[in-house]
Design an enzyme around this catalytic site. Structure first.
Site, PDB file in Angstrom:
ATOM      1  N   GLY A 236      14.926  52.835  73.196  1.00 45.42           N
ATOM      2  CA  GLY A 236      14.610  52.241  74.491  1.00 45.42           C
ATOM      3  C   GLY A 236      14.072  53.304  75.410  1.00 45.42           C
ATOM      4  N   ASP A 355      20.296  63.793  63.644  1.00 43.87           N
ATOM      5  CA  ASP A 355      18.934  63.729  64.209  1.00 43.87           C
ATOM      6  C   ASP A 355      18.738  64.884  65.182  1.00 43.87           C
ATOM      7  OD1 ASP A 355      16.374  62.833  64.592  1.00 43.87           O
ATOM      8  OD2 ASP A 355      16.920  61.254  66.022  1.00 43.87           O
TER       9      ASP A 355
END
Ligand code: ADP
Ligand code: MG
Length: 525
Positions: A236, A355
């Site tokens: 987002g 990540d």
């Protein structure tokens, strides 16, 4: 409610203005009078005030006089279908043989005092001149209309501008989460402790080890005003928000990403996770507005943005480089660390990030880092020695994937494997930081790892070939060999990106090595 009242006022006010203007015109008109005893005269209802100029001939000055003109004496003539001599203030004007000029006005009182008549071309007549062709009578009603129309137009314009301004203000401040759930929200945040800062509140609840109670989180979330976008990532957008004058970061997930939102919020609320080098979590909230669900994750705001943005913008000194590297390694070491619980204190599970990259590390105002974006993290379940969710073998960013992730040889039942893949990615981040360390005015430009070997947004296949088959690693510039700290940095990163995952350093080792160079550098200063 208040704004509705104001809107009504803005409608009523101009109407009152128009009506009052109408009354003004309908009353007897007082004029400036040069030949009257007290200097004024009464033109009566519908009358005019007059100013005239007359040529006196020879060297004598023009004579200017002021007087009243009652309604009965107002001469108006029409020529070629047009009314002559109209001025904004007066319905008539008159000139005789270029020798005199009369102009008049219909209000307000004493309006003729400032009229300045000048000599005008022919087509003239004077009041009472019998040669006038056609007479047109203007009553008070026509005058009211003529004056009311511009007033009305100006009022409408004013109202339109007022509404447009309000709309702009609303858009500029972004949207605020509706407070319809105020019944459910926490009175603590609303009244009692209204002066508490976020820091104080986090401290107040730090005993729980996992953040604020859910009701407090919801209340804070619904008091936040969202401002501009500050970042965009996998799921987002991230915005800057304001809560009681403090900046916060609001990551808004689309409703289809509910699982990602839930997972990230869950990881941030892991007991004992809070650490100065891990992004400070404040609150999570899901708000159903009837059409869609908005998923918010609220964290501390860091105006420097990500390490990627920071390194692109700035170069760092040796101590700046060490500050960034050491603080990031402290954050990662805390994440990876397992804290064994006791009867009194809860423990913390080991967490692997999965990540890690410069875009997921933020730079604080004091030049230290904090690890962010925990959406893909996994936790070690010590009781069963397993990973807390069914891990997908290839998550994260391809450019930063360890060789065992790229070729799928990673042993996913072994939690340690995920930590080792993190260390590989951390080695690449150290390389990105060290390139921006300026020594004697020499510095490398900012580049992503493997910038010279793969295109932007490389495929798994392209990365696998470079990292697994050809065993390439980022190049170490020659200048790094000539300075002790840069030499240690180079050695450190190489030991992070070994092909053999088991041979890589642990985060604790990295942290200790960086701390010792930092100590030596401090001694030199
Ligand atoms: P995603 O999960 O979508 O990748 P991230 O959490 O990584 O989202 O955030 C995306 C970007 O937004 C970051 O790279 C950073 O530039 C910016 N950002 C995120 N959180 C913050 C914050 N707390 N303060 C300042 N910038 C932030
Ligand atoms: Mg991210």
């Amino acid at each position: 409610m208040l704004s509705r009242k104001m809107d009504i006022c803005y409608v009523i006010f101009p109407l009152l203005l128009i009506v009052s203007c109408g009354f003004d015109i309908a009353t007897g008109l007082k004029c400036y009078c040069s030949d009257c005893l007290d200097g004024t005269c009464d033109a009566g209802d519908g009358g005019r005030c007059v100013t005239s100029i007359t040529k006196m001939g020879g060297t004598r000055e023009d004579k200017i006089s002021y007087r009243c003109l009652t309604e009965a004496k107002i001469p108006i003539r029409v020529q070629n279908g047009k009314m002559q001599g109209d001025t904004p203030h007066c319905m008539v004007s008159a000139i005789k043989k270029h020798e005199s000029h009369i102009i008049c006005c219909s209000g307000p009182d004493l309006c003729n005092q400032y009229l300045k008549p000048t000599y005008a071309p022919a087509t003239t007549f004077i009041p009472g001149d019998d040669n006038s062709e056609t007479k047109l009578q203007f009553g008070t009603a026509e005058l009211v209309i003529l004056i009311a129309c511009p007033v009305l137009i100006v009022s409408i314009l004013f109202m339109v501008l007022f509404f447009a301004y309000h709309q702009c203000q609303r858009n500029r401040h972004g949207y605020q989460m509706p407070n319809d759930a105020s019944q459910e929200t926490m009175p603590f945040v609303q009244q009692g402790q209204s002066s508490s800062t976020l820091r104080e509140m986090m401290y107040e609840y730090s005993g729980s080890g996992s953040g604020l109670p859910l009701l407090v989180q919801r209340t804070i979330a619904r008091q936040i005003q969202v401002r501009e976008t500050i970042g965009k990532g996998r799921y987002g957008e991230v915005y800057r928000g304001r809560w009681r004058g403090e900046n916060v970061a609001v990551k808004i997930f689309p409703s289809r990403e509910e699982r990602s939102w839930f997972r990230e919020a869950e990881i941030y609320q892991t007991v004992m996770l809070r650490h100065e080098n891990i992004l400070g979590f404040i609150a999570a909230d899901n708000k159903d507005n009837g059409t869609w669900t908005q998923l918010w994750l609220i964290t501390d705001y860091h105006e420097n943005g990500s390490l990627f943005d920071y390194l692109n913008r700035t170069v760092v000194s040796i101590s700046g480089m060490l500050k960034l590297s050491l603080s990031a390694s402290c954050g990662l070491a805390h994440l990876h660390m397992e804290i064994i619980g006791t009867e009194v204190h809860a423990g913390k599970p080991a967490i692997a990030h999965r990540d890690l990259k410069s875009k997921n590390i933020l730079v604080k105002n004091n030049g230290t880092c904090c690890i962010a974006d925990l959406g893909l993290a996994v936790r070690h379940d010590i009781a069963t020695d397993s990973v807390d969710i069914a891990p997908n073998n290839r998550v994260g960013t391809k450019r930063y994937m360890a060789p065992e992730v790229l070729d799928e040889s990673i042993n996913m039942t072994h939690f340690e494997s995920f930590k080792r893949a993190d260390v590989y990615a951390f080695g690449l981040v150290l390389w990105e930081i060290t390139r921006r360390c300026s020594l004697g005015g020499i510095v490398e430009e900012y580049q992503l790892p493997f910038y010279d070997l793969v295109p932007s947004d490389p495929s798994l296949e392209e990365m696998r070939k470079v990292v697994c088959d050809d065993k390439h690693r980022p190049a170490i510039p020659n200048r790094w060999h000539s300075h002790e700290s840069l030499r240690v940095m180079a050695r450190l990163m190489k030991e992070c990106w070994y092909h053999n995952a088991a041979a890589r350093l642990t985060t604790l080792r990295i942290k200790k090595t960086l701390a010792s160079i930092a100590n030596q550098e401090d001694m030199k200063i």
